[in-house]
Design a protein around this motif. Structure first.
Motif, PDB file in Angstrom:
ATOM      1  N   PRO A 175      60.795  15.805  38.145  1.00 54.80           N
ATOM      2  CA  PRO A 175      59.805  16.815  37.768  1.00 54.80           C
ATOM      3  C   PRO A 175      58.433  16.438  38.310  1.00 54.80           C
ATOM      4  CG  PRO A 175      60.353  15.428  35.880  1.00 54.80           C
ATOM      5  CD  PRO A 175      61.296  15.044  36.980  1.00 54.80           C
ATOM      6  N   VAL A 176      57.809  17.337  39.069  1.00 48.19           N
ATOM      7  CA  VAL A 176      56.530  17.032  39.709  1.00 48.19           C
ATOM      8  C   VAL A 176      55.381  17.068  38.712  1.00 48.19           C
ATOM      9  CG1 VAL A 176      54.871  17.820  41.447  1.00 48.19           C
ATOM     10  CG2 VAL A 176      57.323  17.830  41.957  1.00 48.19           C
ATOM     11  N   ALA A 177      55.318  18.122  37.905  1.00 47.33           N
ATOM     12  CA  ALA A 177      54.234  18.285  36.925  1.00 47.33           C
ATOM     13  C   ALA A 177      54.814  18.934  35.677  1.00 47.33           C
ATOM     14  CB  ALA A 177      53.104  19.123  37.506  1.00 47.33           C
ATOM     15  N   PRO A 178      55.584  18.191  34.868  1.00 46.02           N
ATOM     16  CA  PRO A 178      56.288  18.780  33.733  1.00 46.02           C
ATOM     17  C   PRO A 178      55.352  19.331  32.660  1.00 46.02           C
ATOM     18  CG  PRO A 178      56.474  16.387  33.724  1.00 46.02           C
ATOM     19  CD  PRO A 178      55.844  16.750  35.025  1.00 46.02           C
ATOM     20  N   PHE A 179      55.912  20.209  31.849  1.00 40.04           N
ATOM     21  CA  PHE A 179      55.127  20.985  30.877  1.00 40.04           C
ATOM     22  C   PHE A 179      54.434  20.129  29.833  1.00 40.04           C
ATOM     23  CE2 PHE A 179      59.147  20.205  28.816  1.00 40.04           C
ATOM     24  CZ  PHE A 179      58.826  20.052  27.480  1.00 40.04           C
ATOM     25  N   PHE A 180      54.971  18.938  29.536  1.00 39.76           N
ATOM     26  CA  PHE A 180      54.426  18.146  28.438  1.00 39.76           C
ATOM     27  C   PHE A 180      53.130  17.423  28.805  1.00 39.76           C
ATOM     28  CE2 PHE A 180      57.761  15.520  30.493  1.00 39.76           C
ATOM     29  CZ  PHE A 180      56.993  14.451  30.928  1.00 39.76           C
ATOM     30  N   LEU A 181      52.736  17.481  30.057  1.00 34.82           N
ATOM     31  CA  LEU A 181      51.503  16.833  30.477  1.00 34.82           C
ATOM     32  C   LEU A 181      50.297  17.709  30.140  1.00 34.82           C
ATOM     33  CD1 LEU A 181      52.438  15.462  34.012  1.00 34.82           C
ATOM     34  CD2 LEU A 181      52.341  14.194  31.868  1.00 34.82           C
ATOM     35  N   PRO A 182      49.123  17.108  29.970  1.00 39.72           N
ATOM     36  CA  PRO A 182      47.908  17.913  29.809  1.00 39.72           C
ATOM     37  C   PRO A 182      47.713  18.843  30.999  1.00 39.72           C
ATOM     38  CG  PRO A 182      47.474  15.589  29.350  1.00 39.72           C
ATOM     39  CD  PRO A 182      48.858  15.661  29.926  1.00 39.72           C
ATOM     40  N   ARG A 183      47.176  20.023  30.738  1.00 41.33           N
ATOM     41  CA  ARG A 183      47.019  21.022  31.799  1.00 41.33           C
ATOM     42  C   ARG A 183      46.243  20.454  32.986  1.00 41.33           C
ATOM     43  NH1 ARG A 183      47.065  26.618  32.517  1.00 41.33           N
ATOM     44  NH2 ARG A 183      46.702  26.941  34.751  1.00 41.33           N
ATOM     45  N   ALA A 184      45.207  19.661  32.739  1.00 43.36           N
ATOM     46  CA  ALA A 184      44.405  19.118  33.836  1.00 43.36           C
ATOM     47  C   ALA A 184      45.252  18.204  34.719  1.00 43.36           C
ATOM     48  CB  ALA A 184      43.200  18.358  33.284  1.00 43.36           C
ATOM     49  N   TRP A 185      46.090  17.389  34.115  1.00 39.38           N
ATOM     50  CA  TRP A 185      46.970  16.522  34.904  1.00 39.38           C
ATOM     51  C   TRP A 185      47.945  17.346  35.720  1.00 39.38           C
ATOM     52  CZ3 TRP A 185      48.995  11.697  31.732  1.00 39.38           C
ATOM     53  CH2 TRP A 185      47.927  10.819  31.528  1.00 39.38           C
ATOM     54  N   ARG A 186      48.514  18.383  35.104  1.00 40.69           N
ATOM     55  CA  ARG A 186      49.478  19.217  35.830  1.00 40.69           C
ATOM     56  C   ARG A 186      48.822  19.845  37.054  1.00 40.69           C
ATOM     57  NH1 ARG A 186      50.689  21.536  30.747  1.00 40.69           N
ATOM     58  NH2 ARG A 186      50.155  23.615  31.522  1.00 40.69           N
ATOM     59  N   ASP A 187      47.618  20.354  36.870  1.00 40.31           N
ATOM     60  CA  ASP A 187      46.914  20.984  37.992  1.00 40.31           C
ATOM     61  C   ASP A 187      46.647  19.973  39.105  1.00 40.31           C
ATOM     62  OD1 ASP A 187      46.934  23.350  36.602  1.00 40.31           O
ATOM     63  OD2 ASP A 187      44.842  23.232  35.961  1.00 40.31           O
ATOM     64  N   ASP A 188      46.228  18.779  38.708  1.00 40.26           N
ATOM     65  CA  ASP A 188      45.903  17.763  39.711  1.00 40.26           C
ATOM     66  C   ASP A 188      47.159  17.271  40.429  1.00 40.26           C
ATOM     67  OD1 ASP A 188      43.181  17.883  39.211  1.00 40.26           O
ATOM     68  OD2 ASP A 188      43.233  16.295  37.704  1.00 40.26           O
ATOM     69  N   LEU A 189      48.248  17.087  39.688  1.00 41.45           N
ATOM     70  CA  LEU A 189      49.493  16.642  40.311  1.00 41.45           C
ATOM     71  C   LEU A 189      50.033  17.703  41.266  1.00 41.45           C
ATOM     72  CD1 LEU A 189      51.210  14.947  37.242  1.00 41.45           C
ATOM     73  CD2 LEU A 189      50.348  13.792  39.284  1.00 41.45           C
TER      74      LEU A 189
END
Length: 301
Positions: A26-40
């Motif tokens: 999973p590259v940017a899974p849902f359980f991460l903070p939104r900011a981390w997901r966007d950056d990843l």
């Protein structure tokens, strides 16, 4: 860039980002903070763009992202991409994926090194199609894979020398796993990422790699390389136990993705020529649980 070219570039960028669903992990899974997901996802988009340029796989409508004309080859496009990367750090990038990357770079103070490494790996792909030794392959992975882990640590603010070392082991392993899954596809591009010294050791010829299914010698060679990758993943696993919270889950997912892909390769009898063995969700879940259990024992709760 004209309005129509903006639209084509944006469509191509969405296609590039959509490839995240095809990765082993999973590259940017849902359980991460939104900011981390966007950056990843911004980092993933850049890395996928570099690979697509190097492989000549740019999406329709995005084949001329830098205005070089339809006859521009991968090396010219990589040069143009590097110029646009410079604008990420000092200016306004032209490509939408690099414009999306710029806030991530600025927010976390990311340096040029990892981004340049990915470009250099794809330049090398245009010039080098065979690797004589395992050490040469590891040097390639230092450019093609290890920068990704270093960027993840940079985004999450968790980089230390020891974590970088462990991350490099995991990322190198993931690259080797991908090479094993893609032996047939790579050969169609006239690339072989199985070291020549190992081809010789297992008495495997390039003609045998071009067959629709793998013979006993090829299977033995793949099993040998798979064990190397598994050992690297296990060596890097302490990285997971060195962090906490949702980052631990993310890194466990990366590691488990590689282990589950190796399980799929083993389940296929190490025949990677019939098609790339893909990890199943149950295998991924099982491996993630095992990695997290090991992390809890080694690194604490």
């Amino acid at each position: 860039m004209t309005a129509s070219r903006h639209v084509r570039a944006d469509d191509a960028s969405r296609t590039t980002l959509g490839k995240a669903a095809d990765e082993n992990f999973p590259v940017a899974p849902f359980f991460l903070p939104r900011a981390w997901r966007d950056d990843l996802m911004a980092v993933y988009g850049y890395a996928r763009l570099v690979d697509d340029i190097g492989d000549g796989d740019l999406a329709p409508g995005g084949a001329d992202p830098f205005g070089l004309g339809p006859d521009a080859g991968p090396l010219a496009l990589l040069d143009a991409l590097q110029e646009d990367l410079d604008r990420v750090f000092d200016g306004t990038p032209r490509h939408p994926l690099l414009r999306g990357l710029q806030p991530t770079v600025r927010r976390h103070g990311l340096g040029r090194g990892p981004f340049l490494g990915l470009i250099e790996a794809n330049r090398q792909d245009q010039l080098v199609s065979r690797y004589a030794t395992y050490d040469e392959l590891l040097a390639y992975c230092e450019l093609s894979a290890n920068p990704i882990g270093r960027l993840v640590l940079g985004i999450t603010g968790t980089a230390t020398p020891e974590r970088i070392r462990r991350s490099d082991e995991i990322c190198t392993a993931l690259q080797i796993v991908e090479h094993l899954q893609d032996v047939a596809e790579d050969l169609r591009r006239d690339r072989i990422y199985l070291p020549a010294e190992d081809l010789k050791r297992f008495h495997v010829t390039e003609d045998e790699l071009a067959r629709p299914t793998a013979g006993a010698a090829v299977r033995s060679l793949v099993a040998f390389q798979a064990e190397r990758a598994r050992a690297l993943l296990h060596a890097g696993t302490p990285l997971v136990g060195s962090v906490h919270g949702r980052l631990r889950l993310l890194l466990a997912g990366f590691t488990a993705g590689g282990l589950a892909a190796l399980d799929a390769i083993a389940a296929a009898g190490f025949d990677v020529l019939a098609g790339p063995p893909k990890p199943t969700k149950p295998s991924l879940t099982r491996q993630a649980g095992a990695v997290l259990l090991h992390a809890r024992r080694e690194g604490g709760s």
